[in-house]
Design an enzyme around this catalytic site. Structure first.
Site, mmCIF file in Angstrom:
data_model
loop_
_atom_site.group_PDB
_atom_site.id
_atom_site.type_symbol
_atom_site.label_atom_id
_atom_site.label_comp_id
_atom_site.label_asym_id
_atom_site.label_seq_id
_atom_site.Cartn_x
_atom_site.Cartn_y
_atom_site.Cartn_z
ATOM 1 C CG HIS A 104 -1.185 3.314 4.246
ATOM 2 N ND1 HIS A 104 -0.749 2.151 3.681
ATOM 3 C CD2 HIS A 104 -1.418 3.059 5.543
ATOM 4 C CE1 HIS A 104 -0.732 1.207 4.602
ATOM 5 N NE2 HIS A 104 -1.128 1.726 5.735
ATOM 6 C CB CYS A 158 -0.910 0.072 1.217
ATOM 7 S SG CYS A 158 -1.855 -1.392 1.583
HETATM 8 CA CA LIG Z 1 -3.081 -2.178 -0.578
#
Ligand SMILES: [Ca+2]
Ligand SMILES: [Ca+2]
Lengths: 499, 499
Positions: free
Chosen positions: B124, B61
């Site tokens: 993120h 991610c």
């Molecule tokens: Ca991901």
């Protein structure tokens, strides 16, 4: 084919079955092939109805085709062997048997409704004269009785004949060349012309037709004609697919031009999964599914399937349904004197009515697996023998599911392996034996299997005996061509079926 | 988005990036998912342009998202670790680092052209205040800085906060419940409303917008809202996909209703491949591709990708291209003071001009593989360690390609494994080292790799240090909610990245 539901049709609808050879579920753009080189088939799917859950009747050519044309499982119509446990059998040149006269084939039944029938391409239900298509209801044939393997030396083994109707008109690698080095062959173009000509002739005669277009360019050795060679991003296999896609586009285009579109049922599918043993140069793709041709995993028997009809149908379908559905379209009933495994798909297609029915996966006379709803239970697992696997014969390259892709024949009849094909289409995660889901699925599957096996009357196995003397030495018509060969002395023996 | 080419547009086009989390190439009907439950995305693809060969910048991610928003490989923007050889790193709660101020993010650059920017969903790129989206160019944020793991006890580890703009408005499993047992959560509906509201507001203000819709329902633990739970044939993961599909349909519908369709660039993709380690209940499908998330095989980094634009493009694409393409749409140039890896896709989309460019596959600071044209060369192979594999961590369940899916880090830099991705998308059949095709492919790939590595100036690695004290104990806004927790004493240590 949009108007098929109309009762006002002047004559029963034409039926056009486009049957591919060893093409896998994952070989079309619409089924996720990454190169996306099948615009005509993708358009057919967009205009038509996709069956994501459609199955062959066997993971090998001959039994699957016999099942399609009889509407009956190979275990019933005799297209299986009992020479060893759980073996796939087909019709190579040395096979003695073929489709028995006691079987009623679709073209024969459609005659009652006035249909003209033609098979273009591969027959594979027996090559000896008594088994030929014209003996079993077809009015016309252009194609071959066996696979296009070769070339042979016409001494130990003759080249495979190509027939027009009752007579050989040449042999593969001779009058009908296939260049194994370049992959060039003109056969798909010839098969395309045969289809177009037949459709035009029946249209002129105002006669309903049944055309069974059973081409084989995607069966190893794969081939394509010159304009398509080298054009695919996928290599030679992709060249073959591109030529087929182009041909389907031309056939559907002709139906449009002749205003036959609204009164023609067109169905596209394949006889078994992609032959991963020949991949990547001579074999296709089974997408996300496990293993390929020869196996009873999803990769061996789940097929691309498109009806030229709008929508998507989750009906579990089978090639045998094409038998029953075709009869239904013609206003006929399937024979009442025998078990028929094919289902009429029209309620699913026209009214969206789904029928809960099992899919049976056989190898020889062994029921390997069954799917009911979303659940598939394996009673036996086997890919192929260690002996063959160690020699490089691999039906599941790159795939290895512990206890599932076994190289010994493993019996699970007491406690079958069960997969949920919706969550796990790749058959990688068997349900836990102690889960409520497993017990529930088993509770629904078991009675269906008991009923099937209790009522089953196996046909006489037709694929047990082989004899070099029965090969295509002197097919009908060979005299005119000066192509008759002298057969050896008869020497019947049990065929060897290693898989 | 059909009119994007028109020069007469009154203002630069709106940009809408729909970024999925851990969704695999094989998860959409249009990419061959057998259950075919994504009618809205399939329609978007039918009206739009499919990229069958589109890649994330990393199989995990955080680095993938950092690359998307900077147009630069993680090795350049610092989103990697050097703690061990060839390791994936991301931004869990204990991460000390985040996106450096020296990086220029897409929303910041788009400001120059008057865009209003919003991120909905998962950030993120670092959760400490200095790393937040509004510090890096976004005008608005609704969502969370980390994954929605939990629930935690708020003692050893706090629950993950949910932000509106600069302040926490609650925490997952508290104000924003996720029921791990039933899979119910309302988050996708909230994220949908945030998107619709933002679009309507910008339309009313006649301001061009950049909306980055980074939702995470398909990341384990997967969730869906009540109307979608239990509706998929694929189980809970499919429920999440169905809700996303429905939401995309509503967003595209709103663009139509507001007449924004012709002046909005919409792109749908995912941040990395499906997490097969969580399959089948919590992970998706990578279709015919090898392995999944965490790996540099195709299953780890090839992504579904749809531009709302007609056609299919074989352009090798990357999430980093969305950076450069978005700038191009806004009439801006990428920063000239740094290396940019993203390509402007507009020539490929508008004129069908394909650019020969490499795709680099990294783990940490190790170049594992590269794709150029149809050829992919692996310089290193590794799925995960034997130690983890034996504990059941499997990134390639059911798949086993000898010498390819290795559990030790295998170096092949002298003689890379090379696959032809057209014939062999599943990376099962390495080319023979002594074949002309191998030598030709290697001859084209080698200089590209040498050039890349010769010119590479790695950024400072940002993902090496971890510290429990930096977790989300007392995010901005916690006082208003009475939700401030007391952090432990700082105890920085090297993060452990096992994969
Ligand atoms: Ca991901
Ligand atoms: Ca076949």
């Amino acid at each position: 084919a949009v108007g098929l539901g109309a009762a006002s049709a002047p004559q029963p609808p034409n039926i056009l079955l486009l049957l591919m050879d060893d093409m896998g579920w994952g070989d079309l753009g619409v089924y996720g092939e990454p190169s996306r080189e099948t615009p005509n088939l993708d358009r057919m799917a967009a205009e038509g109805m996709l069956f994501p859950n459609f199955y062959s009747a066997n993971p090998l050519c001959s039994p699957s085709r016999a099942a399609l044309l009889t509407g009956r499982l190979p275990i019933r119509n005799g297209f299986y062997t009992t020479n060893a446990h759980a073996r796939n059998a087909y019709t190579p040149q040395e096979i003695v048997g073929g489709i028995p006269d006691s079987e009623l084939l679709l073209p024969k039944l459609l005659k009652e409704a006035g249909y003209a029938s033609k098979i273009v391409g591969k027959w594979h239900l027996g090559h000896r004269p008594q088994f030929h298509p014209l003996k079993h209801g077809f009015d016309e044939w252009f194609g071959s009785p066996n696979c296009h393997f070769g070339p042979y030396d016409n001494r130990a083994r003759p080249n495979i004949p190509v027939y027009r109707d009752r007579e050989m008109v040449g042999r593969f690698y001779e009058e009908f060349p296939i260049n194994l080095k370049t992959g060039e062959a003109n056969l798909t173009q010839i098969y395309l012309q045969e289809a177009l000509d037949f459709i035009k002739r029946q249209q002129a005669r105002q006669r309903p037709f049944f055309l069974y277009w059973a081409i084989d360019a995607t069966h190893a050795p794969v081939y394509a004609s010159k304009p398509f060679l080298g054009t695919s991003r996928r290599g030679r296999y992709g060249d073959a697919v591109r030529e087929i896609d182009d041909s389907v586009g031309k056939i559907l285009g002709l139906l449009g031009d002749l205003s036959l579109r609204d009164n023609t049922f067109v169905f596209f599918t394949s006889d078994n999964g992609a032959a991963l043993v020949s991949a990547p140069r001579q074999g296709g793709s089974n997408g996300p599914f496990l293993c390929g041709k020869q196996t009873t995993f999803e990769g061996g028997m789940r097929e691309p399937a498109i009806a030229w009809w709008p929508g998507v149908s989750y009906q579990l379908g089978s090639v045998m349904d094409l038998f029953t559905t075709s009869l239904s379209l013609a206003g006929l009933k399937p024979p009442g004197d025998r078990a028929i495994d094919g289902l009429d798909l029209l309620p699913a297609m026209l009214q969206g009515r789904l029928t809960d029915r099992p899919i049976f996966y056989y190898r020889g006379n062994t029921l390997m697996a069954v799917t009911l709803g979303q659940y598939k239970a394996h009673f036996w697992t086997w890919t192929n023998s260690w002996e063959e696997f160690r020699r490089g014969v691999d039906f599941c390259p790159g795939q290895n599911v512990s206890g599932v892709t076994t190289h010994t024949q493993e019996e699970h009849t007491e406690l079958p392996l069960i997969f949920h094909l919706g969550r796990d289409p790749g058959e990688r995660f068997p349900l836990r034996f102690d889960s409520a889901e497993y017990l529930d699925a088993l509770g629904r599957i078991s009675p269906v299997v008991r009923q099937h096996q209790g009522a089953l009357v196996p046909g006489q196995p037709q694929l047990n005996m082989c004899d070099r003397a029965v090969m295509n030495w002197a097919p009908p018509g060979c005299e005119k061509l000066g192509k008759c060969l002298t057969p050896p002395e008869p020497a019947p023996e049990k065929c060897s079926w290693p898989h």
